[in-house]
Write a protein that holds these residues in place. Structure first.
Motif, PDB file in Angstrom:
ATOM      1  N   PHE A 805       0.846  -1.196   0.000  1.00  0.00           N
ATOM      2  CA  PHE A 805       0.000   0.000   0.000  1.00  0.00           C
ATOM      3  C   PHE A 805       0.876   1.239   0.000  1.00  0.00           C
ATOM      4  O   PHE A 805       1.833   1.318   0.770  1.00  0.00           O
ATOM      5  CB  PHE A 805      -0.881   0.036   1.267  1.00  0.00           C
ATOM      6  CG  PHE A 805      -2.042  -0.924   1.246  1.00  0.00           C
ATOM      7  CD1 PHE A 805      -1.827  -2.296   1.392  1.00  0.00           C
ATOM      8  CD2 PHE A 805      -3.338  -0.467   1.086  1.00  0.00           C
ATOM      9  CE1 PHE A 805      -2.892  -3.184   1.384  1.00  0.00           C
ATOM     10  CE2 PHE A 805      -4.411  -1.340   1.091  1.00  0.00           C
ATOM     11  CZ  PHE A 805      -4.194  -2.702   1.236  1.00  0.00           C
ATOM     12  N   ARG A 806       0.538   2.207  -0.861  1.00  0.00           N
ATOM     13  CA  ARG A 806       1.156   3.514  -0.686  1.00  0.00           C
ATOM     14  C   ARG A 806       0.142   4.369   0.065  1.00  0.00           C
ATOM     15  O   ARG A 806      -0.916   4.729  -0.472  1.00  0.00           O
ATOM     16  CB  ARG A 806       1.513   4.169  -2.025  1.00  0.00           C
ATOM     17  CG  ARG A 806       2.145   5.539  -1.766  1.00  0.00           C
ATOM     18  CD  ARG A 806       2.852   6.120  -2.929  1.00  0.00           C
ATOM     19  NE  ARG A 806       3.296   7.478  -2.572  1.00  0.00           N
ATOM     20  CZ  ARG A 806       3.740   8.361  -3.454  1.00  0.00           C
ATOM     21  NH1 ARG A 806       3.817   8.042  -4.727  1.00  0.00           N
ATOM     22  NH2 ARG A 806       4.113   9.570  -3.044  1.00  0.00           N
ATOM     23  N   MET A 807       0.427   4.643   1.296  1.00  0.00           N
ATOM     24  CA  MET A 807      -0.479   5.410   2.145  1.00  0.00           C
ATOM     25  C   MET A 807       0.345   5.988   3.280  1.00  0.00           C
ATOM     26  O   MET A 807       1.494   5.603   3.493  1.00  0.00           O
ATOM     27  CB  MET A 807      -1.587   4.521   2.704  1.00  0.00           C
ATOM     28  CG  MET A 807      -1.055   3.280   3.433  1.00  0.00           C
ATOM     29  SD  MET A 807      -2.361   2.229   4.035  1.00  0.00           S
ATOM     30  CE  MET A 807      -2.794   3.091   5.523  1.00  0.00           C
ATOM     31  N   SER A 808      -0.232   6.926   3.986  1.00  0.00           N
ATOM     32  CA  SER A 808       0.568   7.625   4.975  1.00  0.00           C
ATOM     33  C   SER A 808      -0.251   7.952   6.198  1.00  0.00           C
ATOM     34  O   SER A 808      -1.362   8.487   6.086  1.00  0.00           O
ATOM     35  CB  SER A 808       1.105   8.924   4.358  1.00  0.00           C
ATOM     36  OG  SER A 808       1.800   9.650   5.348  1.00  0.00           O
ATOM     37  N   PHE A 809       0.280   7.627   7.364  1.00  0.00           N
ATOM     38  CA  PHE A 809      -0.351   8.033   8.603  1.00  0.00           C
ATOM     39  C   PHE A 809       0.553   9.045   9.322  1.00  0.00           C
ATOM     40  O   PHE A 809       0.427   9.297  10.509  1.00  0.00           O
ATOM     41  CB  PHE A 809      -0.619   6.811   9.496  1.00  0.00           C
ATOM     42  CG  PHE A 809      -1.684   7.049  10.536  1.00  0.00           C
ATOM     43  CD1 PHE A 809      -2.851   7.748  10.237  1.00  0.00           C
ATOM     44  CD2 PHE A 809      -1.535   6.567  11.833  1.00  0.00           C
ATOM     45  CE1 PHE A 809      -3.822   7.969  11.199  1.00  0.00           C
ATOM     46  CE2 PHE A 809      -2.509   6.783  12.800  1.00  0.00           C
ATOM     47  CZ  PHE A 809      -3.657   7.491  12.477  1.00  0.00           C
TER      48      PHE A 809
END
Lengths: 996, 98
Positions: A805-809
């Motif tokens: 996943f390319r995602m950011s928290f």
């Protein structure tokens, strides 16, 4: 010789097998098979305790589980101290060490006995009347003092080193009680081939046959017959025989709790056996054969050591070979005490006299007593006894008054009759009935059980065994047993005694101030019960609570009926109209250990560890508990405290990159032709148009419109979604989805699978994240064009499958690498090695919290509390405005959910950037208003942000978004903190770093 | 601990395997977005909480994981019967008069 009062040729113990023990430090010798009570009595010791309230000297009342007086502390070592053990059930073992309780400085001289003299001040209900004022004194003065003065034993102050076990069991017929009736019922049931469990609280089976010397069954003595039957039952494959096992609770649908004392009787139990074992038994049919308990006579000073139940004296003689005195008196209102007198006389003990309250008693036993030369004073009462630490005389008077006569004795045996033990029947919710013999017996049954023998009010051995055998056969048949040729045991000789009296005997009359005890354990006298009625108590439930009659740990086994009869007499009402209190579990006290069993310490709750837990441990992680999970909190380096470590981790992530173990995230795969339709209904967002390979942040509501959960969802294919949930929400989100799928939307063709533990998740966040991952990945183009923010790809990393996943928290460029759990640690180590080249750090949950707060990303459950809507949280953009339906759509339009002034999530900046607010702190708009102040919201998240160089906070504030720029106040105990309302994003407001 | 018959597994299993899921036979309106405040109140908030016979939902969570319906007497805490989700409210109850 094991005591001067041991009689040779009496009892069933082997005198040569001695056991040494101590009581209050003094050494004694007993015999194997003794109870502590019989061993002390053999040594002439009657004084064993002091009473609860008046500190009166007390001895043994009984020889069984009903004992209210003889409570001692048994200590194996400093940690193994058990208070309030009934000496009458504690089996003797070599080396046993017992101590008396509730006395100071010594048992024979106890300062607390001043309470006995001062007793006019401590009458019934005195707690309620005396300590009413001043109000504050109750908490600070009265209660602490009463608590230290009252009470019985002292609880152990060290952790329990013993272990306990627990078992579930099923059977067709469960027989509770192993006396003659119970054994007959078990035998009858067992012969049909059904599964039988029989349990008895004693070490050996036989019940009342222990003392009933007159019983003969199948050509042998009653006791010998019982032992033969037990051996026969033990040899049968379909029968489980549990001795030293108390049925303490009867619950719904024939579910019975038993506690087996496995090693309490052993000198050196070792560590292989549990101390106790809890049995949770489900039975098709239950046979209650719990017997009856003898009542004492209620007269002046009937609690003196040496005054005891006749059946107890008979048990000590016939089973243990112990005489309770050398010159005994008997005071009775029924026949059974005669049996004790005759047996003692035969054993060479002088019986000074039998005082019988009845006029002209007659019957076989009375004739036998006369023939044995025992003096019988009928129509007379014992009005008082002499002696303080031991009974020394009894004063006898005609029951209607007249000349007194004092007779010297050293023990007094009493019997007012027998009370059927309906405790378990009553616990089963059956209703008792008051019969013509003035006994409460089982009336209406509520469960599949049957009472037999003495507990059913059936008198006599032959009648009891007939009834029990028939009941056992019937229960087995109902449970599916096959009819067999019966071999019903034949009773050759019997003892029949019934009736007796209830209430106080003459000498405890209304006009006296003497102490005629009804309840020994709680020090309740006949006078107290009369006083309760005089003061207006009408129901037995009120009398009981006002006087505490029957409320001690013995649950009034000997006292309830007497107390009831005295109250009924005062009220001039029949006993059933006054009512019987309900019996509740446990029948006798049960240890916490038995109930807790293995579920303590590390086994109290499952511990969940991620696949990378070992790596984190090796790298010095400090863990925090998140539900059942152990999560790495931060990774301190040498010399770092938490603050320093978290600051370094936060800065490193934004400067280069960080690795974070996100495996605890809940993960659910939503698959099927209708998967997108289902997602549309369960989340506020639109899903139909989301392309395969893309991700979206989803919000799940409850039907009432409040946020229930959130998470990033990746669409792997047209018919396949990889849904993530919060760590704590995984199970309930799955339940929520299943509920709607199964019951509201069953027409949708969708399959839900929890995959939380199938995938380990490694978050790699920061400007260098792609550089760290890319060298290890095969088959995925990770360029910004091919794989933009919020996309998902399937391929391989380190040769194993991945969902990348390319995602950011964090707000920085970021990825979450999902790999099969078994490869989690290996892939983590490979990524770590790559990360080292770039100066990346491992970061824990604390840094994760700070980094997401810098970006104003919420955590459901921290920044929301079940009353927050998407709009309140500033997430209105995630609600599909064109959607016709989703769970919560109608809730969102409720009047109060669209009203003005709702609490909204905003940022707070302290005026002094160094001050970090406390999470949970309340916020006000005017700090000078009078207390109680109007609180307009509270701080939900608050941290020191090293990246911002100041403190940051999120808060739920009424009308918060309209207050941007306003100054608000956070009152603390020592100061008031000024804060400014801001937006929720503290770092990189434009969001440029996601592609940075 | 009660025994509960799962209508899918077709056997009695201990209560430990089940979770209560609230009152049964409350259907979610198909046009829920359009219903009135009163109707939403009835659907979402109002529950019978009867003394006596209650129709409720249970889930055989640690078993087949299916939701089903049950009839229970709240006075005696006895299960009268259980039946599958989606089946109509039974018109006759075994062993219950009236």
């Amino acid at each position: 010789m094991s005591g001067a009062f041991r009689i040779s040729n009496a009892g069933r113990l082997t005198p040569a097998r001695t056991a040494r023990f101590t009581f209050d430090g003094k050494a004694y010798t007993g015999v194997e098979g003794d109870t502590l009570a019989s061993a002390l009595l053999a040594n002439g010791v009657h004084l064993v305790g002091r009473s609860f309230k008046y500190h009166r000297p007390r001895g043994f009342l009984s020889a069984g589980a009903e004992e209210p007086n003889a409570l001692v502390e048994i200590a194996r070592d400093s940690a193994r101290k058990t208070p309030n053990v009934r000496a009458t059930v504690q089996e003797l073992y070599d080396g046993l060490s017992a101590k008396s309780q509730n006395r100071w400085p010594s048992l024979s001289f106890d300062v607390g006995a001043v309470n006995d003299v001062a007793s006019p001040f401590f009458s019934a209900g005195f707690y309620y009347k005396t300590f009413m004022w001043p109000k504050s004194a109750w908490k600070n003065l009265y209660e602490p003092n009463i608590r230290s003065a009252a009470g019985l034993g002292v609880a152990p102050d060290q952790p329990d080193p013993d272990h306990y076990s627990s078992r579930f069991a099923h059977c067709d017929v469960l027989v509770l009680g192993g006396g003659a009736a119970g054994l007959a019922a078990a035998l009858a049931a067992a012969e049909t081939g059904v599964r039988v469990i029989i349990a008895d609280e004693q070490a050996e089976f036989g019940g009342a046959l222990r003392f009933e010397s007159g019983a003969r069954i199948e050509g042998q003595g009653g006791w010998a017959w019982a032992q033969g039957i037990v051996a026969q039952l033990k040899a049968m494959g379909n029968v489980r025989v549990l001795s030293r096992t108390t049925a303490f609770g009867y619950y719904a649908q024939n579910f019975v709790g038993l506690v087996e004392r496995v090693s309490e009787h052993l000198a050196d139990p070792g560590h292989d056996v549990p101390r106790e074992r809890l049995w949770q038994v489900r039975a098709k049919r239950v046979v209650l054969a719990t017997g009856a308990i003898e009542r004492h006579m209620v007269f002046a000073d009937n609690d003196r050591p040496g005054v005891m139940l006749a059946s107890a004296a008979r048990t000590y003689l016939n089973h243990y070979g112990v005489a309770v005195g050398r010159n005994v008196g008997v005071y009775t209102a029924n026949d059974s005490a005669y049996g004790a007198a005759i047996d003692l006389k035969k054993a060479g003990v002088n019986v000074a006299a039998i005082v019988d309250l009845r006029d002209n008693p007659s019957g076989t036993l009375i004739d036998q007593a006369r023939a044995a030369g025992i003096e019988i004073h009928d129509g007379r009462a014992v009005t008082r006894v002499g002696g303080k630490l031991r009974v020394s005389s009894m004063t006898v008077q005609p029951k209607n008054g007249g000349g007194e006569r004092t007779i010297a004795i050293d023990a007094l045996l009493m019997s007012a009759g027998w009370t059927p033990s309906v405790h378990l029947f009553s616990q089963s919710r059956g209703k008792v009935a008051f019969n013509e013999d003035k006994r409460f017996v089982p009336g209406t049954y509520a469960q599949d059980c049957v009472s037999v023998g003495a507990c059913n009010g059936t008198d006599g051995l032959a009648a009891s065994m007939d009834e029990a055998y028939a009941a056992g056969t019937k229960a087995a048949k109902e449970a599916g047993g096959k009819a067999t040729k019966v071999s019903k045991p034949k009773v050759d000789a019997d003892e029949i005694w019934s009736r007796g009296m209830l209430g106080s005997a003459p000498g405890a009359g209304p006009d006296t101030t003497v102490k005629a005890f009804v309840d020994f354990q709680n020090d309740v006298t006949a006078k107290d019960i009369r006083q309760a009625v005089r003061e207006g108590m009408r129901s037995i439930e009120h009398v009981k609570r006002f006087t505490t009659n029957g409320m001690a740990t013995d649950q009034g086994k000997t006292s309830n009926m007497h107390g009831l009869a005295i109250a009924a007499d005062m009220l001039s009402k029949p006993i059933p109209e006054v009512g019987l209190t309900t019996f509740r579990a446990p029948y006798t006290p049960v240890t916490f250990g038995a109930i807790i069993s293995h579920a303590r310490g590390p086994l109290f709750d499952p511990t969940r560890r991620t696949p990378m837990h070992g790596w984190a441990e090796k790298h010095g992680a400090v863990f925090e508990d998140v539900g059942q999970w152990k999560r790495a909190w931060y990774f301190p380096r040498a010399g770092e405290d938490m603050h320093a470590a978290v600051n370094r981790e936060c800065v490193t992530v934004r400067k280069t990159a960080g690795l974070f173990d996100a495996s605890t995230l809940g993960k659910i795969e939503v698959v099927g032709p209708d998967a997108a339709k289902f997602m549309e209904l369960l989340y506020t967002n639109p899903w139909e148009k989301l392309e395969a390979g893309r991700c979206r942040y989803g919000i799940m509501l409850r039907e009432d419109g409040f946020i229930y959960d959130d998470g990033v969802v990746g669409r792997l294919a047209a018919d396949r979604f990889h849904v993530t949930t919060t760590t704590g929400g995984a199970a309930r989100v799955m339940n929520h989805m299943e509920d709607y799928l199964q019951t509201e939307f069953p027409h949708l063709n969708v399959w839900l699978t929890s995959i939380s533990e199938q995938w380990a998740v490694i978050a790699v966040q920061g400007p260098k994240s792609r550089d760290i991952i890319a060298p290890l990945v095969e088959g995925i183009d990770m360029s910004d064009e091919a794989m933009p923010h919020m996309s998902v790809r399937e391929g391989k990393i380190c040769g194993v499958p991945t969902r990348l996943f390319r995602m950011s928290f964090t707000g920085d460029r970021g990825f979450e690498v999902n790999v099969p759990a078994d490869y989690g640690q290996a892939v983590w180590e490979a990524l770590w090695a790559e990360g080292q080249k770039h100066g990346a750090a491992a970061y824990g949950t604390e840094a994760m919290h700070v980094l997401r707060a810098e970006k104003g990303y919420i955590i459901v459950g921290q920044d929301t509390d079940g009353t927050v809507t998407p709009n309140d949280a500033g997430l209105d953009w995630a609600v599909g405005k064109k959607k016709a339906d989703f769970v919560g759509i109608r809730g969102l339009t409720r009047l109060d959910l669209v009203a003005k002034g709702r609490k909204q999530l905003v940022g707070l900046r302290t005026k002094d950037p160094r001050v970090v607010l406390e999470e949970g702190a309340q916020v006000v708009d005017n700090p000078n208003q009078p207390i109680p102040m109007k609180m307009i919201g509270h701080v939900t998240s608050s941290y020191w942000s090293e990246n911002c160089g100041r403190s940051i906070a999120l808060a739920l504030i009424a009308g918060g978004r309209d207050r941007a720029g306003e100054t608000l106040y956070v009152p603390m105990p020592d100061k008031v903190i000024e804060v400014e309302v801001t937006g929720m994003v503290f770092f990189d407001e434009k969001g440029e770093r996601l592609n940075g | 601990m009660l025994l509960i018959r799962c209508p899918y597994c077709e056997e009695e299993r201990p209560e430990l395997e089940f979770r209560n899921a609230g009152e049964a036979h409350i259907a979610r309106p198909t046009d829920i977005a359009a219903i009135s405040d009163d109707d939403f109140e009835k659907f979402f908030f109002i529950r019978q909480n009867p003394k006596g016979i209650i129709y409720e939902r249970w889930r055989h969570l640690h078993g087949c994981a299916r939701f089903f319906n049950a009839v229970r007497d709240t006075v005696s805490d006895k299960f009268v019967m259980t039946y599958k989700a989606g089946e109509p409210k039974p018109s006759k109850l075994p062993g219950v008069s009236k």
